[in-house]
Motif scaffolding. Structure first.
Motif, PDB file in Angstrom:
ATOM      1  N   ARG A 129      41.927  47.484  35.914  1.00 52.97           N
ATOM      2  CA  ARG A 129      42.499  47.306  34.582  1.00 52.97           C
ATOM      3  C   ARG A 129      42.117  48.481  33.675  1.00 52.97           C
ATOM      4  NH1 ARG A 129      43.253  41.749  33.761  1.00 52.97           N
ATOM      5  NH2 ARG A 129      44.318  42.336  31.829  1.00 52.97           N
ATOM      6  N   GLY A 130      42.680  48.472  32.473  1.00 54.15           N
ATOM      7  CA  GLY A 130      42.347  49.489  31.486  1.00 54.15           C
ATOM      8  C   GLY A 130      41.059  49.156  30.757  1.00 54.15           C
ATOM      9  N   LEU A 131      40.781  49.951  29.736  1.00 51.55           N
ATOM     10  CA  LEU A 131      39.541  49.791  28.981  1.00 51.55           C
ATOM     11  C   LEU A 131      39.749  48.878  27.781  1.00 51.55           C
ATOM     12  CD1 LEU A 131      39.013  52.481  30.601  1.00 51.55           C
ATOM     13  CD2 LEU A 131      37.416  53.028  28.763  1.00 51.55           C
ATOM     14  N   GLN A 191      35.703  47.477  31.483  1.00 54.86           N
ATOM     15  CA  GLN A 191      36.863  47.692  32.339  1.00 54.86           C
ATOM     16  C   GLN A 191      36.768  46.723  33.503  1.00 54.86           C
ATOM     17  OE1 GLN A 191      37.122  51.480  34.382  1.00 54.86           O
ATOM     18  NE2 GLN A 191      39.348  51.494  34.190  1.00 54.86           N
ATOM     19  N   ALA A 192      37.692  45.772  33.556  1.00 55.33           N
ATOM     20  CA  ALA A 192      37.763  44.873  34.706  1.00 55.33           C
ATOM     21  C   ALA A 192      38.402  45.625  35.866  1.00 55.33           C
ATOM     22  CB  ALA A 192      38.567  43.632  34.348  1.00 55.33           C
ATOM     23  N   ALA A 193      38.213  45.136  37.067  1.00 53.13           N
ATOM     24  CA  ALA A 193      38.717  45.818  38.263  1.00 53.13           C
ATOM     25  C   ALA A 193      40.222  46.041  38.155  1.00 53.13           C
ATOM     26  CB  ALA A 193      38.392  44.995  39.508  1.00 53.13           C
TER      27      ALA A 193
END
Lengths: 117, 113
Positions: B42-44, B38-40
């Motif tokens: 953002r979704g998975l 998971q980026a900052a």
């Protein structure tokens, strides 16, 4: 391919009030599972509630309930008597049933819920 | 009861260094295991999943690899980290007790500088 859409990037609710988070999905399958996960500031994903598509009765877990409309492909989450601890990111997710191998979860983009005094 | 552990909780690594993140589960056997990133904000994103020892499926071609040396151990690795590998890494499992629901570990926050 299955898609999950959460059209509300942010929602706000006052403490003790009720809020509904929206989720729609697209699939050609008839049997599947739908989930709501909560991600608090700690960022651990916590299962809130689960709905099996073959069950017509809406799932309920304490203050959390869903409104599952299979024909409309809609799966909303209602939080009653909101508490400060409910503030988090909420993700809607879809998956097809496990058939002996792994089955992938498809997530929406999330809704950030703020709870105010 | 089933428990998922992830190690370490937080990691700061320089670009070009190797990576090893560990996920272990307790209270079940022969689980399906998953790695997500998971980026900052953002979704998975599903990276890898495994249905058994030595069985790895990759979802996204990238700088990472995964291994499952034991039934309840799932490892995420890289030989040389990139800045873009920064993010929050979550391990998830599902087991025979509840085969259609994924439960997540506490996650590892990775920062690549």
């Amino acid at each position: 391919a299955q898609t999950v859409t959460q059209s509300q990037p942010e929602m706000s609710v006052q403490e003790a009030e009720t809020v509904t988070l929206s989720c729609t999905y697209d699939t050609s399958e008839s049997d599947y599972y739908l989930f709501w996960y909560k991600q608090p500031p700690s960022r651990q994903m916590i299962l809130v509630i689960r709905q099996e598509a073959y069950k017509q009765q809406n799932a309920t877990e304490n203050r959390f309930s869903v409104n599952f409309q299979k024909a409309a492909k809609s799966f909303s989450l209602k939080i009653s008597d909101s508490q400060l601890g409910d503030a988090a990111m909420y993700f809607c997710a879809y998956r097809t049933p496990t058939t002996g191998t792994a089955s992938k979860l498809t997530f929406g983009t999330g809704t950030r819920l703020q709870v105010t005094l | 009861s089933q428990t998922i552990h992830q190690w370490p909780a937080t990691l700061v690594q320089p670009v070009g260094s190797p990576l090893s993140l560990e996920c272990t589960v307790e209270g079940t056997s022969n689980p399906n295991l998953y790695w997500y990133r998971q980026a900052a904000g953002r979704g998975l994103q599903l990276l890898f999943y495994s249905v058994g020892i030595g069985q790895i499926s990759s979802e996204v071609p990238q700088n990472l690899s995964a291994s499952r040396p034991q039934d309840r151990q799932f490892i995420l690795s890289s030989k040389k980290l990139l800045l873009s590998d920064s993010g929050f890494y979550l391990c998830a499992m599902e087991s025979g007790n509840d085969p259609n629901t994924q439960y997540f570990g506490p996650g590892t926050r990775l920062t690549v500088l």
